[in-house]
Design a protein around this motif. Structure first.
Motif, PDB file in Angstrom:
ATOM      1  N   ARG A  69       0.772  -1.321   0.036  1.00 47.33           N
ATOM      2  CA  ARG A  69      -0.016  -0.049  -0.108  1.00 47.33           C
ATOM      3  C   ARG A  69       0.828   1.254  -0.004  1.00 47.33           C
ATOM      4  N   ARG A  70       2.167   1.057   0.378  1.00 48.74           N
ATOM      5  CA  ARG A  70       2.998   2.267   0.695  1.00 48.74           C
ATOM      6  C   ARG A  70       3.973   2.531  -0.392  1.00 48.74           C
ATOM      7  N   LEU A  71       4.278   1.729  -1.459  1.00 50.13           N
ATOM      8  CA  LEU A  71       5.005   1.641  -2.324  1.00 50.13           C
ATOM      9  C   LEU A  71       4.626   2.102  -3.467  1.00 50.13           C
ATOM     10  N   PHE A  72       5.460   2.842  -4.301  1.00 49.41           N
ATOM     11  CA  PHE A  72       4.667   3.426  -5.587  1.00 49.41           C
ATOM     12  C   PHE A  72       4.686   2.390  -6.743  1.00 49.41           C
ATOM     13  N   HIS A  73       5.611   1.565  -7.002  1.00 47.38           N
ATOM     14  CA  HIS A  73       5.592   0.421  -7.883  1.00 47.38           C
ATOM     15  C   HIS A  73       6.564  -0.666  -6.903  1.00 47.38           C
ATOM     16  N   GLY A  74       6.338  -1.905  -7.462  1.00 50.93           N
ATOM     17  CA  GLY A  74       7.332  -2.946  -7.030  1.00 50.93           C
ATOM     18  C   GLY A  74       7.029  -3.844  -6.085  1.00 50.93           C
ATOM     19  N   GLU A  75       6.406  -4.852  -6.396  1.00 54.55           N
ATOM     20  CA  GLU A  75       6.129  -6.063  -5.538  1.00 54.55           C
ATOM     21  C   GLU A  75       7.419  -6.530  -4.958  1.00 54.55           C
ATOM     22  N   SER A  76       8.312  -6.566  -5.899  1.00 50.67           N
ATOM     23  CA  SER A  76       9.589  -7.286  -5.254  1.00 50.67           C
ATOM     24  C   SER A  76      10.146  -6.312  -4.369  1.00 50.67           C
ATOM     25  N   ASP A  77       9.944  -5.002  -4.318  1.00 52.95           N
ATOM     26  CA  ASP A  77      10.532  -4.236  -3.200  1.00 52.95           C
ATOM     27  C   ASP A  77       9.670  -4.794  -1.708  1.00 52.95           C
ATOM     28  N   ALA A  78       8.224  -4.883  -1.967  1.00 50.96           N
ATOM     29  CA  ALA A  78       7.699  -5.262  -0.728  1.00 50.96           C
ATOM     30  C   ALA A  78       8.122  -6.392  -0.083  1.00 50.96           C
ATOM     31  N   GLU A  79       8.297  -7.407  -1.187  1.00 47.66           N
ATOM     32  CA  GLU A  79       8.764  -8.633  -0.304  1.00 47.66           C
ATOM     33  C   GLU A  79       9.998  -8.537   0.136  1.00 47.66           C
ATOM     34  N   ASP A  80      10.997  -7.804  -0.523  1.00 47.24           N
ATOM     35  CA  ASP A  80      12.146  -7.439   0.265  1.00 47.24           C
ATOM     36  C   ASP A  80      12.185  -6.867   1.616  1.00 47.24           C
ATOM     37  N   LEU A  81      11.205  -5.806   1.579  1.00 46.39           N
ATOM     38  CA  LEU A  81      11.127  -4.982   2.801  1.00 46.39           C
ATOM     39  C   LEU A  81      10.453  -6.172   3.868  1.00 46.39           C
ATOM     40  N   VAL A  82       9.706  -7.034   3.485  1.00 43.74           N
ATOM     41  CA  VAL A  82       8.999  -7.980   4.647  1.00 43.74           C
ATOM     42  C   VAL A  82      10.358  -8.844   5.165  1.00 43.74           C
ATOM     43  N   GLN A  83      11.042  -9.227   4.248  1.00 43.75           N
ATOM     44  CA  GLN A  83      12.110 -10.264   4.620  1.00 43.75           C
ATOM     45  C   GLN A  83      13.191  -9.166   5.524  1.00 43.75           C
ATOM     46  N   GLU A  84      13.430  -7.924   5.130  1.00 40.97           N
ATOM     47  CA  GLU A  84      14.277  -7.167   5.949  1.00 40.97           C
ATOM     48  C   GLU A  84      13.484  -6.908   7.409  1.00 40.97           C
ATOM     49  N   THR A  85      12.285  -6.762   7.152  1.00 45.54           N
ATOM     50  CA  THR A  85      11.693  -6.484   8.553  1.00 45.54           C
ATOM     51  C   THR A  85      11.779  -7.744   9.712  1.00 45.54           C
ATOM     52  N   LEU A  86      11.580  -8.802   8.973  1.00 48.68           N
ATOM     53  CA  LEU A  86      11.442 -10.080   9.762  1.00 48.68           C
ATOM     54  C   LEU A  86      13.033 -10.216  10.304  1.00 48.68           C
ATOM     55  N   ILE A  87      13.830 -10.071   9.672  1.00 48.48           N
ATOM     56  CA  ILE A  87      15.279 -10.559   9.882  1.00 48.48           C
ATOM     57  C   ILE A  87      15.582  -9.229  11.121  1.00 48.48           C
ATOM     58  N   ALA A  88      14.984  -8.253  10.933  1.00 48.96           N
ATOM     59  CA  ALA A  88      15.074  -7.234  11.961  1.00 48.96           C
ATOM     60  C   ALA A  88      14.502  -7.465  13.303  1.00 48.96           C
ATOM     61  N   ILE A  89      13.343  -7.954  13.279  1.00 52.48           N
ATOM     62  CA  ILE A  89      12.375  -8.435  14.289  1.00 52.48           C
ATOM     63  C   ILE A  89      13.250  -9.299  15.158  1.00 52.48           C
ATOM     64  N   HIS A  90      13.548 -10.362  14.295  1.00 52.51           N
ATOM     65  CA  HIS A  90      14.664 -11.669  14.570  1.00 52.51           C
ATOM     66  C   HIS A  90      15.571 -11.100  15.629  1.00 52.51           C
ATOM     67  N   GLY A  91      16.354 -10.221  14.849  1.00 53.89           N
ATOM     68  CA  GLY A  91      17.904  -9.662  15.575  1.00 53.89           C
ATOM     69  C   GLY A  91      17.513  -8.749  16.726  1.00 53.89           C
ATOM     70  N   LYS A  92      16.311  -8.073  16.836  1.00 56.45           N
ATOM     71  CA  LYS A  92      16.082  -7.238  17.718  1.00 56.45           C
ATOM     72  C   LYS A  92      15.230  -7.798  18.878  1.00 56.45           C
ATOM     73  N   ARG A  93      14.761  -8.992  18.769  1.00 57.20           N
ATOM     74  CA  ARG A  93      13.564  -9.640  19.774  1.00 57.20           C
ATOM     75  C   ARG A  93      13.984  -9.237  21.153  1.00 57.20           C
ATOM     76  N   ALA A  94      15.193  -9.251  21.397  1.00 59.79           N
ATOM     77  CA  ALA A  94      15.521  -8.983  23.013  1.00 59.79           C
ATOM     78  C   ALA A  94      15.042  -7.862  23.482  1.00 59.79           C
ATOM     79  N   THR A  95      15.245  -6.826  22.372  1.00 56.18           N
ATOM     80  CA  THR A  95      14.907  -5.437  22.994  1.00 56.18           C
ATOM     81  C   THR A  95      13.140  -5.246  23.172  1.00 56.18           C
ATOM     82  N   TRP A  96      12.603  -5.967  22.857  1.00 59.33           N
ATOM     83  CA  TRP A  96      10.794  -5.807  23.001  1.00 59.33           C
ATOM     84  C   TRP A  96      10.662  -5.849  24.420  1.00 59.33           C
ATOM     85  N   ASP A  97       9.883  -5.081  25.115  1.00 53.34           N
ATOM     86  CA  ASP A  97       9.489  -4.887  26.531  1.00 53.34           C
ATOM     87  C   ASP A  97       8.140  -5.908  26.340  1.00 53.34           C
TER      88      ASP A  97
END
Length: 187
Positions: free
Chosen positions: A40-68
């Motif tokens: 919904r937020r990208l101008f064009h590029g579903e592949s960019d959306a999929e890349d961002l999903v993966q980047e976000t999941l990796i970041a959540i995994h890496g930062k999971r210990a910081t969640w309160d």
């Protein structure tokens, strides 16, 4: 039926406690919510959306210990997603802007974005005088008719419309060009 926040938070807690299956389900469920969030937020590029999903999941995994554990999980997760999106748009030299007239969409019931969106909307509206802020909240967020909100806050219908228009003009001026200190008008 449990809402998404409750379900995802329970999976996160189990995952943090070592339940590998819960962690896999959490990441899978999050991916399903993140895809439309990015598309919904990208101008064009579903592949960019999929890349961002993966980047976000990796970041959540890496930062999971910081969640309160005492805080909402989805607000935390979507803050990470928003930061990934902003970083992506900056790399492309684009600024993300959304019309403020659609602010009610930001706080739709039962979305995983609820906590972050409500906090962002409150922050945006906080620059307005209390009376204008309450009027916008009643009309655009609560869904009251203009007449109901006008009566509730001591406005005529015409004055309520003018006040909301001026409020959006103030907010757009403040946030569309990144300036600070837009004036306050109360109609």
């Amino acid at each position: 039926m449990l809402d998404r926040e409750t379900q995802l938070k329970a999976l996160m807690l189990k995952g943090l406690d070592g339940d590998a299956r819960a962690w896999r389900v959490l990441l899978s469920d999050l991916a399903a919510h993140l895809r439309p969030f990015f598309k919904r937020r990208l101008f064009h590029g579903e592949s960019d959306a999929e890349d961002l999903v993966q980047e976000t999941l990796i970041a959540i995994h890496g930062k999971r210990a910081t969640w309160d554990r005492g805080q909402p999980f989805t607000a935390w997760a979507f803050t990470i997603a928003r930061h990934k999106l902003i970083d992506h748009l900056r790399r492309q030299g684009r600024r993300l802007t959304e019309p403020l007239d659609d602010a009610a969409e930001l706080i739709a019931d039962h979305t995983v974005e609820d906590g972050a969106a409500r906090r962002d909307l409150s922050r945006v509206l906080s620059i307005l005088p209390a009376r204008q802020r309450a009027l916008i909240h009643d009309v655009k967020v609560q869904g009251l008719s203009m007449a109901e909100a006008a009566e509730r806050h001591g406005y005529s219908v015409a004055a309520a419309k003018v006040s909301i228009h001026r409020s959006f003009k103030t907010l757009t001026g403040r946030f569309a060009d990144g300036t600070k200190g837009a004036g306050h008008e109360d109609g």
